[in-house]
Design an enzyme around this catalytic site. Sequence first.
Site, mmCIF file in Angstrom:
data_model
loop_
_atom_site.group_PDB
_atom_site.id
_atom_site.type_symbol
_atom_site.label_atom_id
_atom_site.label_comp_id
_atom_site.label_asym_id
_atom_site.label_seq_id
_atom_site.Cartn_x
_atom_site.Cartn_y
_atom_site.Cartn_z
ATOM 1 N N HIS A 138 41.248 30.672 44.619
ATOM 2 C CA HIS A 138 41.130 30.395 45.428
ATOM 3 C C HIS A 138 42.182 29.528 46.451
ATOM 4 C CE1 HIS A 138 35.842 29.664 45.864
ATOM 5 N NE2 HIS A 138 36.903 30.597 46.128
ATOM 6 N N CYS A 163 44.826 52.272 43.044
ATOM 7 C CA CYS A 163 44.645 50.960 43.755
ATOM 8 C C CYS A 163 44.106 49.477 42.571
ATOM 9 C CB CYS A 163 43.063 51.236 43.780
ATOM 10 S SG CYS A 163 42.108 51.253 42.146
HETATM 11 C C1 PEP Z 1 41.952 48.217 37.837
HETATM 12 O O1 PEP Z 1 42.010 48.172 36.465
HETATM 13 O O2 PEP Z 1 43.496 48.417 37.831
HETATM 14 C C2 PEP Z 1 41.421 48.193 38.699
HETATM 15 C C3 PEP Z 1 41.746 48.467 39.883
HETATM 16 O O3 PEP Z 1 39.858 47.497 38.470
HETATM 17 P P1 PEP Z 1 39.805 46.155 38.587
HETATM 18 O O4 PEP Z 1 40.716 45.419 38.210
HETATM 19 O O5 PEP Z 1 38.381 45.703 39.324
HETATM 20 O O6 PEP Z 1 39.465 45.928 37.004
#
Ligand code: PEP
Length: 564
Positions: A184, A489
């Site tokens: 947080h 992502c």
């Molecule tokens: C990743 O693994 O890069 C991803 C975006 O998923 P998470 O971080 O939610 O595992």
Amino acid sequence: MTTLQGISASTGAALGPFHIMAAALPKPSSMQSGSGAEFELDNLSRAIKAVSNELGERAERSEGLAQEILYATQEMTEDSALFSEAESLLAKGHTAAYSIWEAAEIFTRLLINAGGYLAERASDVANIRDRIICVLSGVDYPEIPLLNHGFVLIARDLSPADTTDLKPGQILAIVTEEGGPTSHTAIIARTLGIPAIVACTGVIEAARNDGSNSVGVDARAGVITFNPSQELALELAALTKAIENRRLHRPLHGADGYQTTDGFTVPIYANVGRFEDVNVAVESGADGIGLLRTELLYLDRKTPPSLSEQQELYTKMFTPFASKKVVIRTLDAGADKPMAFINFSKEPNPALGVRGYRTVSNHKALLTTQLEAIAEAAKASGAEVWVMAPMITLPGEAQDFVSLAHSFGLETAGVMVEVPSAVFLANEIAKESNFLSIGTNDLGQYLHAADRESAQLAHFNDPWQPALLRAVHQVANAGARGNCPVGVCGEAASDPALAAVLIGLGVTSLSCNVSTIQDVAQAITSLTYVEMRDAALAALEASNAAEAKLLARKHLHKLASLGL
Ligand code: PEP
Ligand code: MG
């Protein structure tokens, strides 16, 4: 000069005096109460009520994210499980202070053992414990001081309730000994634009031993320097000024995304995991949502969310992005994200076990209900909804998922590339998918066989590692061959310089942490596509992360003058 390295939690830089936040009270003695269990129980109930009221009053005086966090902390304070645990210790003759301390210990251990996002909530429980003990002992809880000058706040850890009082003009930067980048503290610091470094081992001792009361913080690099040299002080002052100036300008945005100086378009989306992130994403100038982590919406649930519950929440989250793109991921449960309503069998290596898309082989109804809810919410909101599955390993899984999503009327369905097999099979997987999204967090950990939660192995999980960059390149090429868009992502896309390299490697969009969207947009819009491509080609030749960064940065020198 003493220099320490931590983990960057909110970018920026600062230079100035520092203040060490007073430590919480020590563990109370385990001596038996002389006043009897009833007296202690009454004392504890009154202390809990007082803390809860105080948090509630502060919540009422606050707004936005701070208010939500204060209400959530208030709810945690009144958690009956914590109280019952303390009650059973009171019954054994202990004092109220000792009982609540021990009860909180049990809860923090459980959270820490659960790992990941849950582990970072442990500091919230510890803070509630300290507040209750202060009331029981009749002493004031150590709050952040109000001084008549700006200062760098150094603390063991800060709780949500502490951070809601932060004033950006007064707090130049935050450096904590503990905590993680998704705690947080980090979230609030990013939201307020305060530079922050967490997990900076030894910072309190170094601060106590420092005679200068002068500190330089480069939160981009996660570095804090006590008694900085004049040269470093000038460098940090220039960096702070460059960041201030840069933030006055909105980056260039075209019809379909941000624009490089040679006219190349880069859509920059937001990663969201909570309802309140969506508005922040809109305000941050996101082109849409590039990763909606649905498992985070239901982490505290004991029973699976129903079709209508999901439909309602997704509709609310998609609507602010009506007519824009929203990429939603089906439940990525397991390993560091255990979910109480899914029965996971005990596995020796959970990260290599039944998690992500693999969980649905035993829980098909969870997936079909979710896809139905997503399809309904897409219609109701008017957003352009794309759906994807996590942890896809083989083309056959991509084929099954994509055709299932299509059968629910979700026309654009794709998969995440986050395990090495999917990199080597990217051509085949791209043929089965409408798009790919590279999860660099997991891909980094699986490529290097290094747990992403391990502080000791953090260097393997540096997103500048050349093996990861080469993997991204390979997937981007497979996407280009198969006419299949490829986004990133993972957190790699949230590092402005690395984001530029990813575009140079051939990915077609980025999805970042909401707090970094403007920084990433400013990096992209200050460069040409050619510079990004040259930086990417240089980084591909490196044999370690530091070298990759150095080689790439030679082509991205414009970023330094922007404080990026
Ligand atoms: C990743 O693994 O890069 C991803 C975006 O998923 P998470 O971080 O939610 O595992
Ligand atoms: Mg992942």
